[in-house]
Scaffold this motif. Structure first.
Motif, PDB file in Angstrom:
ATOM      1  N   ASP A   1      -8.237   5.234  -1.457  1.00 30.72           N
ATOM      2  CA  ASP A   1      -7.552   6.692  -0.899  1.00 30.72           C
ATOM      3  C   ASP A   1      -6.299   6.401  -0.749  1.00 30.72           C
ATOM      4  O   ASP A   1      -5.299   7.601  -0.744  1.00 30.72           O
ATOM      5  N   ALA A   2      -5.652   5.223  -1.378  1.00 36.13           N
ATOM      6  CA  ALA A   2      -4.278   4.747  -1.529  1.00 36.13           C
ATOM      7  C   ALA A   2      -4.243   3.925  -2.551  1.00 36.13           C
ATOM      8  O   ALA A   2      -5.183   3.468  -3.119  1.00 36.13           O
TER       9      ALA A   2
ATOM     10  N   ARG B   1       7.901   4.416   3.147  1.00 35.47           N
ATOM     11  CA  ARG B   1       6.374   4.867   3.415  1.00 35.47           C
ATOM     12  C   ARG B   1       5.630   3.924   2.875  1.00 35.47           C
ATOM     13  O   ARG B   1       4.480   4.080   2.736  1.00 35.47           O
TER      14      ARG B   1
ATOM     15  N   GLU C   1       0.880   5.751  -1.150  1.00 34.02           N
ATOM     16  CA  GLU C   1       0.038   6.832  -1.560  1.00 34.02           C
ATOM     17  C   GLU C   1      -0.041   7.058  -2.982  1.00 34.02           C
ATOM     18  O   GLU C   1       1.087   6.744  -3.679  1.00 34.02           O
ATOM     19  N   HIS C   2      -0.815   7.892  -3.480  1.00 27.67           N
ATOM     20  CA  HIS C   2      -1.087   8.111  -4.759  1.00 27.67           C
ATOM     21  C   HIS C   2       0.359   8.833  -5.320  1.00 27.67           C
ATOM     22  O   HIS C   2       0.710   8.563  -6.268  1.00 27.67           O
TER      23      HIS C   2
ATOM     24  N   ARG D   1       0.855  -1.270   0.076  1.00 31.12           N
ATOM     25  CA  ARG D   1       0.130   0.113  -0.034  1.00 31.12           C
ATOM     26  C   ARG D   1       0.941   1.356   0.062  1.00 31.12           C
ATOM     27  O   ARG D   1       1.594   1.540   0.814  1.00 31.12           O
TER      28      ARG D   1
END
Length: 207
Positions: free
Chosen positions: A164-165, A191, A139-140, A137
């Motif tokens: 949302d991710a 991250r 973040e964009h 997972r």
């Protein structure tokens, strides 16, 4: 575990006799026996339907049959090919249509072994590798680079989900899971978040 890639048949002619080898997967001895019985019913006009199978995670269940050929000249050489190739969960039936020329014991053994060997080459072999699906997972903002790095490393995600991710499911060989998780952390600057799913298997073609 090594298995045939898929079921199939291969035919060759030796001194006017036709040898047709049919291969299929068999997850149990009962399944192998049922396949042989059905094949013999469908080819009852043949001179012989000789058989061999290997079943079990370690190939621990083996059996062969000569179906009227001289003892040891058909089923045994067929089985030897399957064992030598390291195959399991496989059943082979070689259907012979006699062409009028006797081959002798040595000739028969070579013919039946060759029929199975060429059939295995024709259908192909895969190796069943235990894997764990690791979901990564990110973040964009990191997704494009991470997915590019993932493909660059030779790994193709089975599924990518955008919410949302971004989550990518990656099948990883069991001994490589910890290394893959460390790599995902490294290329994303720590991250990425990973979670492990249930173990399973993938089948990888054997050259």
């Amino acid at each position: 575990m090594r298995l045939i890639r898929n079921a199939g048949s291969h035919e060759l002619e030796i001194r006017k006799s036709r040898f047709v080898c049919t291969l299929a997967r068999a997850a149990s001895e009962d399944e192998a026996v049922r396949f042989i019985a059905a094949h013999r019913r469908a080819h009852r006009d043949a001179t012989h339907n000789c058989t061999a199978y290997v079943v079990g995670e370690l190939g621990e269940i083996t059996k062969s049959g000569d179906d009227g050929e001289p003892a040891g000249t058909a089923g045994v050489p067929m089985l030897e090919v399957l064992v030598r190739r390291g195959l399991t969960d496989v059943v082979a039936v070689v259907t012979r249509y006699f062409g009028g020329v006797k081959l002798g014991a040595g000739g028969l053994a070579r013919a039946y072994g060759r029929a199975v060997s060429e059939a295995v080459d024709a259908v192909g072999v895969v190796e069943r590798v235990p894997v764990v699906t690791v979901t990564v997972r990110v973040e964009h903002a990191l997704a494009g680079r991470f997915l590019g790095d993932l493909h660059g490393s030779g790994r193709v995600p089975g599924d990518v989900r955008y919410g949302d991710a971004v989550e990518a499911d990656v099948a990883v060989a069991v001994p490589e899971v910890e290394g893959f998780e460390a790599w995902a952390a490294e290329v994303t600057g720590g991250r990425a978040r990973t979670r492990r799913g249930a173990p399973g298997f993938v089948e990888v073609p054997v050259p």
